[in-house]
Design a protein around this motif. Structure first.
Motif, PDB file in Angstrom:
ATOM      1  N   LEU A 149      45.492  -8.906 -47.096  1.00 30.70           N
ATOM      2  CA  LEU A 149      45.601  -7.789 -48.394  1.00 30.70           C
ATOM      3  C   LEU A 149      45.022  -6.716 -48.229  1.00 30.70           C
ATOM      4  O   LEU A 149      45.527  -5.562 -48.635  1.00 30.70           O
TER       5      LEU A 149
ATOM      6  N   PRO B  65      47.818  -3.938 -49.037  1.00 33.06           N
ATOM      7  CA  PRO B  65      47.814  -3.915 -50.286  1.00 33.06           C
ATOM      8  C   PRO B  65      48.955  -3.955 -51.260  1.00 33.06           C
ATOM      9  O   PRO B  65      48.634  -4.462 -52.331  1.00 33.06           O
TER      10      PRO B  65
ATOM     11  N   LEU C 263      51.356 -11.306 -50.334  1.00 29.20           N
ATOM     12  CA  LEU C 263      50.158 -11.691 -50.006  1.00 29.20           C
ATOM     13  C   LEU C 263      49.257 -12.154 -51.433  1.00 29.20           C
ATOM     14  O   LEU C 263      48.608 -12.979 -51.309  1.00 29.20           O
ATOM     15  N   PRO C 264      49.096 -11.352 -52.482  1.00 33.16           N
ATOM     16  CA  PRO C 264      48.662 -11.883 -53.608  1.00 33.16           C
ATOM     17  C   PRO C 264      48.966 -13.064 -54.097  1.00 33.16           C
ATOM     18  O   PRO C 264      48.345 -14.019 -54.610  1.00 33.16           O
TER      19      PRO C 264
ATOM     20  N   GLN D 197      45.950 -13.030 -59.625  1.00 35.61           N
ATOM     21  CA  GLN D 197      46.693 -12.622 -58.181  1.00 35.61           C
ATOM     22  C   GLN D 197      48.127 -12.695 -58.535  1.00 35.61           C
ATOM     23  O   GLN D 197      49.162 -12.109 -57.908  1.00 35.61           O
TER      24      GLN D 197
END
Length: 537
Positions: A134, A138, A143-144, A163
């Motif tokens: 991340l 970002p 990914l979260p 998340q």
């Protein structure tokens, strides 16, 4: 020699790329005969074997290639792929981690490493990998979501919620992230509601108000003779209980009619499956196949039926029991429930535990205090802790418990299959951890010495892969035979009480109905089965 090897490998690779695998394999063999540790030949020969489906041999050769040259990234990638295909995910972690070092700029390698760690139960390391990914990307919504899954496995519900929320914000059409967000939000709301219930119970202990006596729910599948024993043991051992309700998901009408005649106070509620006449999935087969069967029929999964019925219960605590349990000692059920309320306990395990198992539990979770709960029984209260998803003995919804109704419903709600213990463990783990963060003095109870025993008579058990291994006598045949004996008066369900039916008694009931060689094989297997599970002294 080196130039000759290089030339031979170039020729072999040309054959390999052109699909002339036999020619390529022959040259790889020649190179390996001369240079057994040649990393290129080992790797390429492993790829030939992988293509043929010889995954174990492929893993061995590619593993030797990696051992000869740990910096060989392509071989590490191939080893990771082959090990996963061979079902050896735990061993695949090493090449996955090696790739993150060899290709430090690869976001895909880092995310793959995290996926594998999560798959193999290393959630804390997985979370660290996903956080690293991340930091590099970002804005990536995947990914979260992955980090949320890792935090969920660690039972960090607030962290997971944040998340999943991030994933949904970044990609509003991300359905899986939205489903996870909604699930975690509901679990946190459940934790808050349970906290309020436990606090209210402590403050108002002894004030019954509109509460009724605790209902005893029995889950019925295929063994009405054990249900008869359970109901008779309730009459013999339990004081101050509420209604006895059979949640029937497979017992035929001829047997439920007898149960109703013999126990007029018994309330029987049939599942939609029983009402519609649809039979259950056949015993045996792969676990995931049985789970898929129930999911395909949606409301025919008994877990949905149980949740619907138990959610309607007017009390905060409920008792639910598998059909092959029975009580062996006297207890005051309502007195026990009031004591649980006074101590703000989530519930209590009533199943008998041998002395060595009780000692192991005491060492892991020392008793905070003990209290008498009537009829000479003593409840051990302890401040439970959870170390991992696998450690869920006292926190999953065990088949011999009294528990807060909403805690029970949480475990089975959204369950893909009624026997999905990993789902139940995960949800109870998450909810317990969320509650423990709010209530440091959260308690669980175990009745000292227990009050219930569990059947040890079986003809099948699952192996580690989830496949039911029958001992030559199909479970349906075994259960139907004993049910008929009970129906026709040849089986006294209280025989050998408080222990299970003796092997000798069961053999006598099988004779004349099952071939002698099958009975002899079953006797040997049954004795091993009892020893394995420590159910009898």
């Amino acid at each position: 020699m080196q130039n000759e090897t290089l030339s031979a490998l170039e020729t072999a690779v040309a054959h390999h790329r052109a699909g002339r695998f036999a020619e390529a394999e022959a040259i790889y063999d020649q190179v390996l005969a001369a240079e057994p540790r040649n990393p290129d030949a080992l790797h390429l020969m492993g790829l030939i074997l992988e293509r043929r489906g010889e995954l174990e041999r492929a893993a061995t050769l590619i593993g030797q290639s990696v051992a000869a040259n740990p910096g060989f990234a392509n071989a590490q990638e191939s080893l990771l792929r082959v090990l996963r295909a061979a079902g050896r995910a735990g061993e695949a972690v090493a090449p996955a981690e090696a790739l993150t070092r060899l290709r430090p700029d690869s976001l895909a390698d880092l995310a793959q490493f995290g996926d594998l760690l999560l798959e193999t139960g290393q959630a804390e390391r997985a979370a660290a990998a996903f956080r690293g990914a991340l930091a590099r990307s970002p804005g990536d919504p995947a990914l979260p979501f992955k980090l949320g899954e890792a935090l969920l496995a660690l039972a960090d519900l607030p962290g997971a919620l944040e998340q999943f929320r991030t994933a949904v914000i970044r990609q509003p059409s991300f359905a899986a992230a939205f489903e996870r967000f909604d699930m975690v939000r509901r679990e946190l709301e459940t934790a808050a509601a349970l906290q309020a219930t436990l606090t209210r119970n402590r403050e108002g202990a002894g004030l019954r108000g509109d509460r009724r006596l605790c209902t005893i729910y029995i889950k019925g599948y295929s063994r009405p003779f054990y249900i008869d024993r359970l109901i008779r043991s309730i009459g013999r051992c339990i004081r101050n209980h509420g209604p006895i309700v059979l949640l029937n998901d497979g017992i035929g009408e001829v047997y439920t009619d007898k149960l109703k005649r013999d126990h007029p106070h018994l309330e029987i509620r049939n599942s939609p499956k029983v009402e519609s006449g649809v039979i259950a999935a056949p015993a045996g087969g792969l676990y995931h196949e049985r789970k898929a069967f129930y999911r395909s029929l949606d409301f025919f999964d008994p877990a949905r039926f149980w949740v619907r019925e138990i959610r309607r219960d007017p009390n905060d605590y409920v008792m639910y029991l598998d059909e092959d349990l029975w009580f062996f000692r006297e207890i005051d059920l309502e007195g026990m429930v009031e004591n649980l309320r006074a101590n703000g306990a989530l519930g209590a395990l009533l199943l008998y535990q041998k002395a060595n198992l009780r000692a192991a539990r005491q060492q892991r979770d020392p008793t905070v205090h003990q209290e008498p709960v009537g009829c000479g029984a003593v409840m051990d209260y302890y401040a439970a802790r959870i170390d991992s998803l696998d450690y869920a003995e006292g926190y999953r919804i065990n088949p011999g418990t009294i528990t807060l109704k909403d805690y029970w419903v949480n475990a089975y709600e959204d369950c893909l299959h009624f026997a999905d213990e990993m789902h139940q463990n995960r949800k109870t783990l998450q909810l317990f951890t969320a509650l423990a963060a709010r209530m440091p003095d959260l308690r669980m109870g175990i009745l000292d010495g227990g009050a219930m025993k569990h059947s040890s008579s079986s003809t099948a058990r699952p192996d580690a892969g989830g496949k039911i291994l029958a001992n030559r006598i199909a479970p349906d045949v075994f259960h139907d035979l004993l049910s008929r004996h009970w129906l026709e008066g040849r089986l006294d369900t209280m025989a050998d009480f408080p222990d299970d039916f003796s092997i000798e008694r069961l053999v006598g009931l099988m004779r004349g109905h099952i071939p002698e060689e099958q009975i002899a094989a079953w006797v040997e297997w049954q004795r091993d089965f009892v020893r394995m599970y420590h159910w009898l002294d």
